[in-house]
Design a protein around this motif. Structure first.
Motif: not given
Length: 314
Positions: A183-194, A218-222
């Motif tokens: 879910n975190e990869w799909r909604d684009g927030t995974c970069a923040y959590y990692w 820009f987090t979802p884009i990254i």
């Protein structure tokens, strides 16, 4: 079909690239073995799951260098083997020792990551190629012998080599597709959590820098760029454009280097760099780059030495 076979007959895969790949794999293992306490990381009594401990000991005890010998002796022997491999001599023999060390790491160490597994697989897959390598030292490109037997060897091993590349491609396909189930990869927030993870996240000084991006829109884009890159690297298995492969090779190396800087996965970087060079470096540009730098450095040192001698004589 005849044109394909003719091109495979003339394509020489026995170049310095193979040795560069083996060098990077050896460095990965050297770092793991040298900077860890072997007695601690091979102690299966620390494993809580009795079934896992039992299976690991029974299956691998007769094979791993770290269970056959005392931990200190095994550490010294492994380091010597890996240092011998870096010289490039006798790949027909050292390929077995190389695989033995990597397999022993995967089979005996408690903390094994994907980089160790990839290094182990690549070292095994390279054994047949090393066995039929007619070079005494892999740091030198083999001279193309235009004989019927050598043409047959080229056709067979170019085909076999493609199957190795296919497995590297599948690694990136699995990495890209697998993220889509999270879910975190799909909604684009995974970069923040990692980046902010307490264990695997970036160092505090880097988190301040990364927060400029992770706390922005820009987090979802990254996050999605990582998935797109991994799927793009997989698609390179179908690419015939050399320039496109070069671009993905450089981007891929920078991507894994950024993982090294951010998450501290040093040995993982060397394993993935070796896989990328094997996969995309058709023109041996990475080796040529380092060779040029080495020659330049050598020339500079020689010129300085000549100047000093002239001053002493004067």
């Amino acid at each position: 079909m005849n044109q394909l076979i003719a091109s495979l007959e003339q394509k020489n895969i026995f170049t310095e690239r193979l040795m560069l790949v083996r060098l990077l794999l050896a460095i990965s293992a050297l770092l793991t073995i040298t900077f860890n306490n072997i007695e601690y990381i091979t102690n299966f009594d620390l494993v809580l799951n009795d079934e896992t401990k039992f299976a690991a000991i029974i299956f691998f005890k007769q094979f791993s260098i770290f269970t056959l010998f005392h931990p200190i002796l095994a550490k010294v022997a492994s380091i010597l083997i890996l240092l011998i491999i870096t010289t490039g001599y006798l790949p027909q023999l050292t390929c077995f020792l190389h695989s033995w060390v990597h397999l022993s790491i995967c089979n005996s160490f408690l903390g094994v990551d994907g980089g160790d597994q990839i290094a182990s697989n690549l070292s095994i897959l390279l054994i047949p190629i090393c066995l039929f390598d007619n070079r005494l030292n892999q740091w030198k490109t083999s001279k193309h012998i235009n004989t019927k037997a050598r043409k047959a060897i080229n056709v067979f091993f170019n085909t076999y080599y493609f199957l190795i590349l296919l497995q590297v491609a599948v690694i990136y396909l699995h990495a890209g597709i697998g993220k889509l189930y999270n879910n975190e990869w799909r909604d684009g927030t995974c970069a923040y959590y990692w980046f902010t993870n307490n264990i695997f996240g970036a160092p505090s000084y880097l988190q301040k820098l990364y927060s400029i991006i992770t706390l922005s829109s820009f987090t979802p884009i990254i996050t999605w760029l990582v998935i797109i890159l991994e799927l793009g690297l997989f698609a390179c298995i179908l690419a015939s454009n050399i320039k496109l492969k070069k671009i993905f090779l450089i981007i891929g190396l920078l991507f894994h280097f950024s993982i090294l800087i951010t998450h501290g996965l040093v040995t993982f970087f060397f394993s993935m760099a070796s896989a990328l060079i094997l996969y995309l470096d058709d023109e041996n540009i990475i080796f040529a780059f380092f060779k040029t730098k080495f020659i330049s450095l050598k020339n500079v040192l020689q010129s300085r030495s000549i100047r000093r001698r002239k001053k002493q004589l004067a």
